[in-house]
Structures are given as structure tokens and as C-alpha cells.
Enzyme design. Structure first.
Site, PDB file in Angstrom:
ATOM      1  N   LYS B 158       3.444  -0.387  -6.854  1.00  0.00           N
ATOM      2  CA  LYS B 158       3.427   1.033  -7.211  1.00  0.00           C
ATOM      3  C   LYS B 158       4.494   1.341  -8.253  1.00  0.00           C
ATOM      4  O   LYS B 158       5.568   0.745  -8.245  1.00  0.00           O
ATOM      5  CB  LYS B 158       3.707   1.898  -5.974  1.00  0.00           C
ATOM      6  CG  LYS B 158       2.609   1.870  -4.925  1.00  0.00           C
ATOM      7  CD  LYS B 158       3.011   2.777  -3.795  1.00  0.00           C
ATOM      8  CE  LYS B 158       1.810   3.316  -3.077  1.00  0.00           C
ATOM      9  NZ  LYS B 158       2.201   4.371  -2.120  1.00  0.00           N
ATOM     10  N   GLY B 164      -0.268  10.639  -7.660  1.00  0.00           N
ATOM     11  CA  GLY B 164      -1.678  10.987  -7.691  1.00  0.00           C
ATOM     12  C   GLY B 164      -2.563   9.761  -7.865  1.00  0.00           C
ATOM     13  O   GLY B 164      -3.639   9.840  -8.434  1.00  0.00           O
ATOM     14  N   GLU B 200       4.580  -2.266  -1.570  1.00  0.00           N
ATOM     15  CA  GLU B 200       4.307  -1.717  -0.246  1.00  0.00           C
ATOM     16  C   GLU B 200       3.183  -2.511   0.382  1.00  0.00           C
ATOM     17  O   GLU B 200       2.332  -3.042  -0.330  1.00  0.00           O
ATOM     18  CB  GLU B 200       3.820  -0.267  -0.373  1.00  0.00           C
ATOM     19  CG  GLU B 200       4.868   0.763  -0.049  1.00  0.00           C
ATOM     20  CD  GLU B 200       4.308   2.191  -0.103  1.00  0.00           C
ATOM     21  OE1 GLU B 200       5.104   3.080  -0.346  1.00  0.00           O
ATOM     22  OE2 GLU B 200       3.092   2.385   0.093  1.00  0.00           O
ATOM     23  N   GLU B 289       4.015  10.378  -0.575  1.00  0.00           N
ATOM     24  CA  GLU B 289       4.684  11.141  -1.622  1.00  0.00           C
ATOM     25  C   GLU B 289       4.642  12.631  -1.313  1.00  0.00           C
ATOM     26  O   GLU B 289       3.891  13.067  -0.445  1.00  0.00           O
ATOM     27  CB  GLU B 289       4.048  10.868  -2.999  1.00  0.00           C
ATOM     28  CG  GLU B 289       2.598  11.309  -3.131  1.00  0.00           C
ATOM     29  CD  GLU B 289       1.991  10.911  -4.484  1.00  0.00           C
ATOM     30  OE1 GLU B 289       1.884   9.693  -4.727  1.00  0.00           O
ATOM     31  OE2 GLU B 289       1.619  11.789  -5.263  1.00  0.00           O
ATOM     32  N   ARG B 293       3.446  21.154  -5.846  1.00  0.00           N
ATOM     33  CA  ARG B 293       2.544  22.085  -6.536  1.00  0.00           C
ATOM     34  C   ARG B 293       1.495  22.559  -5.545  1.00  0.00           C
ATOM     35  O   ARG B 293       1.402  22.043  -4.445  1.00  0.00           O
ATOM     36  CB  ARG B 293       1.835  21.350  -7.677  1.00  0.00           C
ATOM     37  CG  ARG B 293       1.059  20.144  -7.149  1.00  0.00           C
ATOM     38  CD  ARG B 293       0.033  19.584  -8.094  1.00  0.00           C
ATOM     39  NE  ARG B 293      -0.883  18.702  -7.383  1.00  0.00           N
ATOM     40  CZ  ARG B 293      -0.693  17.406  -7.176  1.00  0.00           C
ATOM     41  NH1 ARG B 293       0.395  16.819  -7.620  1.00  0.00           N
ATOM     42  NH2 ARG B 293      -1.568  16.696  -6.510  1.00  0.00           N
ATOM     43  N   ARG B 339     -15.992  18.525  -4.321  1.00  0.00           N
ATOM     44  CA  ARG B 339     -15.687  18.798  -5.732  1.00  0.00           C
ATOM     45  C   ARG B 339     -16.925  18.489  -6.571  1.00  0.00           C
ATOM     46  O   ARG B 339     -17.486  17.405  -6.479  1.00  0.00           O
ATOM     47  CB  ARG B 339     -14.548  17.910  -6.220  1.00  0.00           C
ATOM     48  CG  ARG B 339     -13.243  18.144  -5.490  1.00  0.00           C
ATOM     49  CD  ARG B 339     -12.128  17.417  -6.219  1.00  0.00           C
ATOM     50  NE  ARG B 339     -10.925  17.360  -5.401  1.00  0.00           N
ATOM     51  CZ  ARG B 339      -9.751  16.945  -5.855  1.00  0.00           C
ATOM     52  NH1 ARG B 339      -9.629  16.548  -7.106  1.00  0.00           N
ATOM     53  NH2 ARG B 339      -8.692  16.912  -5.061  1.00  0.00           N
TER      54      ARG B 339
END
Lengths: 175, 453
Positions: B158, B164, B200, B289, B293, B339
Site C-alpha cells: 500500500k 480510496g 499488510e 483509513e 469528507r 450507483r
């Protein structure tokens, strides 16, 4: 960045369905130029591009044709907020448009004479005004040789990106 | 309300969402648009509209000086960043603050801390929130080999500054580790300006669970329960739901309290989300994480809690504080969001164009967040999200049914969309039985592409 032919076709389809004549897309190192190339004299040879510092194009004066002047470099949607130029007569006038959003100044200072007035003769590199963005000033150039026919933007007022500031009648035989 | 005008530094459905929240609070809104978005829906909803630049995002929605100038010159007191673009950019927060504008979100210092994954991971460990077995920054291949052997393959590389889902690589064997490490670091450097990577454990049977937080920055912080966003394609969420129903209650309780502990430790202010990965085999959860927002999927939480997250963001930023206690936040039923993107499945390539038809469904059990209208030209420059359709009902099966009815009644023509694929997902047995994990969706895509071939 890579683009597939399918994506190019999608872009062409968008262009075809829109009122836009010419489309320039720049994404990273990818550049795509698409044009309907109908020979429409309104937009002939104006080379519209999203990244030009000073945008100008020749538009048909309002009232001459049914269509609204087009200057967007991208597909335009149905409810434009731009304030199109209220040009008079049948002459083709060049629009000097704001390259950035900011406060427009017609002169270099409160007591200075304006850069141009209606009737002024201008060259491509004549300064017609200034735009201030948070204390930093950008010069707006005429971009075309000709005569100033109208000044639409007011001194000390906010102008949007792409807003028409000045109308110039191009010198005959040059454009 | 101390704000008179709020500038919305975003586009699309979230700009419309924020403008409507402002109107409901009696606050004026200023929309900023690129020249490609002059005719977008937000221009009809906001009180003032300013064109800030040409179509490319870097010259418009990512142009900090143009946004700050537009806010100042339009007489705005505050800036709502939406999601994406500059929403998690500390330098934008600072530019707003320096210009005397209130940024509707956490302060730059908090954003910096939670925005760096390694710093956030360290903070989580400090307050006893589990993090996935792995490492601090990996600088050499030898160190990477040692750590990978400890946690066991497959491992995930990572990027410390990623987020995201961007900047991640799965490595299945030690032979791959060296080359993948170099590539990942080079990619991270070019994408995020920081080549720092860490390792990880990669969890194969995983659910993605996240907790919505609201904090006033003065010690008052509540959670708005959890969401399950395990249906993902390349770490991009496709279907989200609230609350989480796939986990035992004790595990959910632990996750909720971990999120609140972490939010308090970070001095978190405004709306934020703490993401976790849940190892379904071990019944263990790990901190992933913090997203500083409002998130795309916030409506499912609003549907089940009745709390208006965007309105609360504005109230908190205005200094009104958080007028909700934890006890008042109750879950009512279940909500599922789909979506709808302007994309072709199975490749998910963008499909911009003009919407010749757009007829959203309407029912009491549905919410549709969108910026679309008949004749709208979906520009090719931005995110392809067209709409979020949210079904809300008494429980998960009924919420799925509500969403299914909504998707059946959504009419869209002119561009290709993910709507047929969303309907396909809703029809899958694994989805209905809540028996899937984060690796499930690729199989469904394969299945769907066979079907449409």
C-alpha cells in the site's frame, strides 16, 4: 495515457449530438482534436482550445442568425449561464473573453486613463484590461487587430471565466 | 446560522445535494462551474453561479486560487468541498482559512494526520484499535521479505499517501515481491508525490465496513452507525448499505467503539468515516483509513438514522456545534444504494453523451440523488456517476425490493449506463442472502458479460 478507438467514437458521438463545432481534449499527454468541419464561417479557423490564455473567436452578431454565439470549447449544456455579447449590427465582431475568473480593471489605476475606449484601434498585443485574482494581476490582450466596438465588463467588477469583456471589429482583409 | 453564503467547490450530484442543504438551512449557495458544466443542474439550484475555468479539472475544480477568489469575490463565508477534487487537500483548507473563509470539514492539521495512512495507523495503534498485521514504511526488499514471511502471503503493498483504493498491489509469492515493491513505490511517487509504501496482510474473505462520525471538534463526537460497502470493483464501491447485517453484534459494537475512540484521539471535527476491513474467517477487524469528507454513500446512513449529514457539516463548521447526542441516533430499517454510472459493462469504460431520456423513479421508499435531467449532456471530463438510487424499508430484503423496484422504473437513454448491471447484481442469490465478500463482484461481472455476449 491511451485512448481506444471506442473512446474516440464516443467523443465523436458527443460532438455530433451537440451544437459544438470543434472540440479539443487534453488529458495528460493525450491530445484529441475533433471538428465537424462543415465550413461554418462563424468558427472558421478560430482554433479553439481549452488552454489558450486569451480566447477570442468570431461570432455572428445576435439577431443575424437563430443560433446563440458559440465559444465554449466543450459541449454546451442546455442552460448556459454565460452572458453573451449584446452586439449590434451585422458585422462579425471578435469577443475578448476573460481567461480567468477575477476582478476586471479597465485601467492600470484609479486615476489612469482606460487602456481602451470604444473606437480605439488595437493590435493583437494591445492590452485591453487587467484581471486581478487575489492580488495577482493578469493582462488581457485584444488578440486581434481592429477597432473596439463595445466594452461590456465594468471596472472593478467580478468577471467569470469565459465572460465577454470587449467586442472588437476585426480589421478588414485580415480575418 | 452564522453563514450567509456557502460556496460549493464541486460539481455533479454532490453540488446539487449541498446547494439543497444550504437552501433548507436558509443559507445562500454559490455554485462554481467549469465551462463544461455551465448548463448543469446545480446552476438552477444555487443562488449564484460563477464559471471558474475551462473543462479540465486542474484548471477549474482543482484550481485553488480560482476557487478562493470566487468565494471571496462572491461574498461567501464558507466553502463546502463535497467529495473528491480538493475535499481532502490540506493546502486547500489552509488557502481558505488564510483568505478568511471557513472550510466545511476538519482543520488542515487533522486532515494531514488522518490523510497519511502510516500516521493514521500509528494513531490507531496508540488507542488500541487493531491494524492489519503488517509494517511501518518498507524501505528495502530484504525488510519487505522479512515482513511478508511474518504475516504470510498474499500480502498487500500500500502507498502511505494513497487512499480510496488507489496505490495498492496484491503479491502472492516472495518471487514477485521485489519487482512489485519497486513498481508500487514508483507508482505511488508519481500518483501521490510520495513513494513510501508499506505491507499488510491481504485478507481474502473480507467485508468492508465503515463507521460514519460527526464531531464538533470540542469533544462532542457521535457515530451514525455503520455501512457495508463490500461490493467493490477495483476498490471502487458499487453497492453500499446501512446498517451492517453480516456481522455478529459484538463485532459491530467493537468496530463502532473503535471508530469513536479513533475519532476522539484525532480531535476529529465535522463529518468523517473510519474504514475497516473485516476478516470473516478469523472474525477480526482491522483499521484501514479515515476519510475526512462526506462520502458518496452517505445517503444510506441518512436514510436509516434520519440525520442530515450535509446539514450537520454546515452547522458544525458555522460553530453551532453538534446538536445530537449518541442516544438520539437510532437505526430505522435498512437502506441499500446503487450507483448508476455512465459506463459500459463489462469494461466499465466511460460513455459520455446526451441523455435523450431521463426518468427517475419516485416512491416513498426511494431516494434518488442526481444531477441529471432530460437533455443533459454528460461531459467526458469527469467522474461518470449519474445518480445514486437508495431503497429504504423495514429490513434488508424489503430495502432490496424497494431498490429493485426503483431500478426497474428508472428510464435512461442516450448513454450507456451500469443500470442493467445493477439490476443483475440485485438478482444474485449471494447478494440477496448477504453471502458475499469484497472479492465477489469480479465473478458477477464475468457472469454478466457472458449473459450479454
Amino acid at each position: 495515457m491511451e485512448i481506444t478507438s471506442e473512446e474516440v467514437l464516443a467523443v465523436l458521438r458527443v460532438l455530433q449530438e451537440s451544437d459544438v463545432e470543434v472540440l479539443d481534449i487534453r488529458l495528460g499527454d493525450l491530445e484529441l482534436h475533433a471538428s465537424k468541419a462543415t465550413g461554418d464561417h462563424h468558427l472558421n479557423g478560430t482554433g479553439m482550445s481549452a488552454t489558450r490564455a486569451v480566447e477570442e473567436t468570431r461570432v455572428a452578431a445576435r439577431g443575424q442568425g437563430a443560433s446563440t454565439p458559440q465559444l465554449v470549447e466543450v459541449p454546451e449544456n442546455t442552460a448556459p449561464v454565460a452572458r453573451p455579447a449584446p452586439a449590434e449590427g451585422n458585422a462579425e465582431l471578435a469577443e475578448v473573453r476573460a481567461p480567468i475568473l477575477g476582478i476586471y480593471y479597465t485601467a492600470s489605476g484609479p486615476d489612469a486613463a482606460p487602456y481602451v475606449t470604444v473606437g480605439s484601434t488595437v493590435q493583437e498585443d494591445t492590452t485591453v484590461g487587467l484581471i486581478e485574482v487575489m492580488k495577482s494581476f493578469s493582462t488581457v490582450l485584444a488578440g486581434v487587430r481592429g477597432t473596439v466596438r463595445d466594452i461590456l465588463a465594468k471596472n472593478g467588477e467580478l468577471v467569470e471565466y469565459g465572460e465577454t469583456l470587449v467586442l472588437i471589429e476585426p480589421e478588414q482583409g485580415r480575418q | 446560522m452564522t453563514f450567509k453564503r456557502v460556496l460549493i467547490a464541486n460539481r455533479g450530484e454532490i453540488a446539487v445535494r449541498v446547494a439543497r442543504a444550504c437552501a433548507a438551512l436558509g443559507v445562500q449557495s454559490v455554485a462554481v462551474v467549469s465551462s463544461a458544466d455551465r448548463g448543469s443542474l446545480v446552476t438552477q439550484v444555487a443562488d449564484e453561479v460563477l464559471c471558474i475555468g475551462p473543462a479540465p479539472s486542474r484548471d477549474s475544480y482543482l484550481n485553488i486560487s480560482a476557487l478562493v477568489a470566487a468565494a471571496k469575490y462572491s461574498g461567501s463565508d464558507a466553502v463546502h468541498p463535497g467529495y473528491g477534487f480538493l475535499a481532502e487537500e490540506p493546502s486547500f483548507v489552509e488557502a481558505c482559512t488564510d483568505a478568511g473563509l471557513t472550510f466545511i470539514g476538519p482543520p488542515a492539521s487533522v486532515m494531514r494526520q488522518v490523510g497519511n495512512k502510516l500516521a493514521a495507523r500509528a494513531l490507531a495503534q496508540e488507542v488500541g484499535v487493531p491494524v492489519a498485521p503488517g509494517s511501518v514504511a518498507v524501505r528495502t526488499e530484504a525488510a519487505a521479505n522479512r515482513i511478508a514471511a511474518e504475516v504470510g502471503y498474499p500480502v498487500l503493498i500500500k502507498a502511505a499517501s494513497g487512499g480510496g483504493g488507489r496505490g495498492m498491489r496484491v503479491v502472492h509469492s516472495s518471487a514477485q515481491l521485489g519487482p512489485e515493491l519497486q513498481t508500487a513505490s514508483a507508482e505511488a511517487l508519481s500518483a501521490f508525490g510520495d513513494g513510501t509504501v508499506y505491507l499488510e496482510r491481504y485478507i481474502e474473505n473480507a467485508r468492508h465496513v465503515e463507521v460514519q462520525l460527526l464531531g464538533d471538534g470540542h469533544g462532542h463526537l457521535v457515530h451514525l452507525w455503520d455501512r457495508d460497502c463490500s461490493i467493490q470493483r477495483r476498490y471502487q464501491k458499487i453497492v453500499e448499505e446501512a446498517p451492517v447485517t453480516a456481522l455478529p453484534d459484538h463485532l459491530r459494537e467493537e468496530i463502532l467503539s473503535s471508530a469513536v475512540r479513533l475519532g476522539r484521539a484525532a480531535g476529529y471535527q465535522n463529518a468523517g468515516t473510519v474504514e475497516f476491513i473485516v476478516d470473516m474467517e478469523r472474525e477480526a477487524y482491522y483499521f484501514l483509513e479515515i476519510n475526512a469528507r462526506v462520502q458518496v454513500e452517505h445517503p444510506v446512513t441518512e436514510a436509516v438514522t434520519g440525520v442530515d449529514i450535509v446539514a450537520n457539516q454546515i452547522r458544525i463548521a458555522s460553530g453551532e456545534g453538534l446538536g445530537i447526542s449518541q442516544d438520539e441516533v437510532q437505526v430505522d430499517g435498512h437502506a441499500v444504494e446503487a450507483r448508476i454510472n455512465a459506463e459500459r459493462v463489462p469494461g466499465f469504460s466511460p460513455s459520455p453523451g446526451r441523455l435523450s431520456r431521463w426518468e427517475p423513479p419516485a416512491s416513498e421508499r426511494l431516494r434518488v440523488d442526481t444531477h441529471c435531467f432530460p437533455g443533459y449532456l454528460v461531459p467526458p471530463y469527469y467522474d461518470s456517476l449519474l445518480a445514486k438510487v437508495i431503497g429504504h424499508d423495514t429490513d434488508r430484503p424489503h430495502a432490496i425490493a424497494a431498490l429493485g423496484a426503483g431500478l426497474a422504473n428508472l428510464v435512461v437513454a442516450g448513454v450507456e449506463t451500469t443500470l442493467p448491471f445493477m439490476r443483475h447484481i440485485l438478482g444474485q442469490r449471494e447478494f440477496r442472502e448477504n453471502a458475499f465478500n469484497t472479492a465477489w463482484l469480479p465473478h458477477v461481472i464475468e457472469d454478466f458479460s457472458e449473459k450479454i455476449r
